[in-house]
Design a protein around this motif. Structure first.
Motif, short mmCIF file in Angstrom:
data_model
loop_
_atom_site.label_atom_id
_atom_site.label_comp_id
_atom_site.label_asym_id
_atom_site.label_seq_id
_atom_site.Cartn_x
_atom_site.Cartn_y
_atom_site.Cartn_z
N TYR A 105 0.86 -1.19 0.00
CA TYR A 105 0.00 0.00 0.00
C TYR A 105 0.90 1.24 0.00
N PRO A 106 1.30 1.73 -1.18
CA PRO A 106 2.33 2.77 -1.27
C PRO A 106 1.83 4.21 -1.11
N ILE A 107 0.69 4.36 -0.45
CA ILE A 107 0.11 5.70 -0.27
C ILE A 107 -0.21 5.89 1.21
N ASP A 108 0.24 7.00 1.78
CA ASP A 108 -0.17 7.38 3.13
C ASP A 108 -0.59 8.84 3.07
N MET A 109 -1.87 9.08 3.26
CA MET A 109 -2.40 10.42 2.99
C MET A 109 -2.64 11.23 4.26
N HIS A 110 -2.27 10.71 5.41
CA HIS A 110 -2.56 11.42 6.66
C HIS A 110 -1.35 11.34 7.57
N VAL A 130 -8.01 -5.37 10.98
CA VAL A 130 -9.46 -5.15 11.05
C VAL A 130 -10.11 -5.46 9.70
N LEU A 131 -9.46 -5.05 8.63
CA LEU A 131 -10.03 -5.29 7.29
C LEU A 131 -10.00 -6.77 6.94
N LYS A 132 -8.96 -7.45 7.37
CA LYS A 132 -8.86 -8.91 7.12
C LYS A 132 -10.01 -9.62 7.80
N ASP A 133 -10.28 -9.23 9.05
CA ASP A 133 -11.33 -9.88 9.83
C ASP A 133 -12.69 -9.79 9.16
N ILE A 134 -12.92 -8.72 8.41
CA ILE A 134 -14.23 -8.60 7.74
C ILE A 134 -14.13 -8.95 6.26
N ASP A 135 -12.95 -9.46 5.86
CA ASP A 135 -12.77 -9.92 4.49
C ASP A 135 -13.06 -8.79 3.48
N MET A 136 -12.42 -7.65 3.71
CA MET A 136 -12.62 -6.47 2.84
C MET A 136 -12.05 -6.74 1.45
N PRO A 137 -12.84 -6.51 0.40
CA PRO A 137 -12.29 -6.71 -0.95
C PRO A 137 -11.16 -5.72 -1.24
N GLU A 138 -10.09 -6.22 -1.82
CA GLU A 138 -8.92 -5.38 -2.13
C GLU A 138 -9.29 -4.17 -2.98
N GLU A 139 -10.22 -4.36 -3.89
CA GLU A 139 -10.52 -3.25 -4.82
C GLU A 139 -11.17 -2.06 -4.11
N LEU A 140 -11.60 -2.25 -2.87
CA LEU A 140 -12.17 -1.11 -2.14
C LEU A 140 -11.12 -0.40 -1.28
N ILE A 141 -9.88 -0.90 -1.33
CA ILE A 141 -8.79 -0.25 -0.56
C ILE A 141 -7.96 0.58 -1.54
N ILE A 142 -8.18 1.87 -1.53
CA ILE A 142 -7.61 2.71 -2.61
C ILE A 142 -6.09 2.80 -2.54
N ASN A 143 -5.51 2.55 -1.38
CA ASN A 143 -4.04 2.62 -1.24
C ASN A 143 -3.28 1.62 -2.11
N ARG A 144 -4.00 0.63 -2.65
CA ARG A 144 -3.28 -0.41 -3.38
C ARG A 144 -2.81 0.08 -4.74
N SER A 145 -3.38 1.20 -5.24
CA SER A 145 -3.05 1.65 -6.59
C SER A 145 -2.80 3.16 -6.64
N LYS A 186 -2.21 4.76 -9.27
CA LYS A 186 -2.94 5.25 -10.47
C LYS A 186 -4.40 5.56 -10.09
N GLU A 187 -5.04 4.60 -9.42
CA GLU A 187 -6.44 4.81 -9.06
C GLU A 187 -6.58 5.99 -8.09
N PHE A 188 -5.64 6.11 -7.18
CA PHE A 188 -5.73 7.20 -6.21
C PHE A 188 -5.59 8.56 -6.92
N MET A 189 -4.61 8.68 -7.82
CA MET A 189 -4.43 9.96 -8.51
C MET A 189 -5.62 10.26 -9.42
N GLU A 190 -6.20 9.21 -9.99
CA GLU A 190 -7.40 9.45 -10.82
C GLU A 190 -8.59 9.87 -9.97
N PHE A 191 -8.67 9.33 -8.76
CA PHE A 191 -9.72 9.77 -7.84
C PHE A 191 -9.60 11.28 -7.63
N LEU A 192 -8.38 11.74 -7.36
CA LEU A 192 -8.19 13.17 -7.09
C LEU A 192 -8.40 14.04 -8.34
#
Ligand SMILES: [Zn+2]
Ligand SMILES: [Zn+2]
Length: 244
Positions: free
Chosen positions: A3-8, A210-225, A227-233
């Protein structure tokens, strides 16, 4: 780095954080962070900088130690109408804006309706990209209303690592609930360290658990990309992130 993004993250400018912008960028570069948000507390937090600090970010380059820097603020929600403590024209110029509720800027209370109102109104502000640490038990909310509003306004819900390891004790249950609602509603979340020293930058371990425990889909974690994060902005939020 998965997860190569830390925004806070915070710097000594926040008044209760301990490393400089350069130290943060250097550490981020060393651990493989590619995009770093520097988001010092906005002026109504005790010890935080004057608005000129945020207004003069143009003095800084876009890349430091090879890390793309996004210059923003963790603004305070200051009332139940969702107003923030930065002038609107300045909000528009920042690369990234987190809106959070903090004690003692807002008096802690257990009125879920009022707290929810404050956050939902802040989410009507088009300059807000991320809602910070909304699982804080000091300000209980109607979690479902938050997540639905995030979907409507296309705002990222933060899962804040510091809420599990350092502060805001008791956040874990609420954060898990919020994450589960995000999963059910297809709302994207962002992992953030909320680092108050460089040594915690990019550490999302507790949040990931916490996310593992609820089986969060990777595609909903924006830090993984990046490209997707910059496109969001840029595409979804219309930000212009100019080269410098
Ligand atoms: Zn905060
Ligand atoms: Zn913070």
């Amino acid at each position: 780095m998965k997860y190569p993004i830390d925004m806070h993250t915070h710097t000594i400018a926040s008044g209760h954080a301990y490393t400089t912008l350069l130290e943060n960028a250097k550490y981020a570069s060393e651990i493989g962070i590619e995009i770093l948000g520097t988001t010092d507390h906005a002026p109504s937090m005790q010890g935080s900088p004057h608005i000129w600090y945020f207004d003069n970010y143009k003095a800084l380059p876009r890349k430091i130690y090879g890390v793309t820097m996004l210059y923003g603020s963790e603004a305070n929600i200051i009332d139940y109408d969702g107003n923030l403590d930065l002038p609107e024209d300045l909000q528009e110029r920042l690369d990234i804006m987190i809106a959070s509720m903090h004690d003692p800027i807002m008096k802690p209370n257990c009125d879920r309706d009022l707290n929810t109102r404050a956050i939902l109104k802040a989410m009507d502000n088009k300059n807000v990209h991320i809602i910070g640490h909304s699982g804080n038990p000091t300000f209980p909310i109607h979690e479902e209303a938050l997540v639905k509003k995030a979907k409507e306004k296309n705002i990222l819900i933060e899962i804040n690592n510091s809420s599990f390891v350092r502060s805001r004790i008791g956040s874990d249950k609420t954060c898990a609930k919020i994450a589960r609602l995000c999963k059910e509603n297809g709302v994207r979340i962002i992992l953030d360290s909320d680092a108050h020293s460089c040594f915690r930058i990019g550490n999302f371990d507790a949040a990931i658990k916490v996310l593992k425990d609820i089986d969060m889909p990777e595609e909903l974690i924006i830090n993984r990309s990046t490209k997707e994060f910059m496109e969001f902005l840029t595409k979804e939020k219309g930000k212009v992130i100019e080269e410098r």
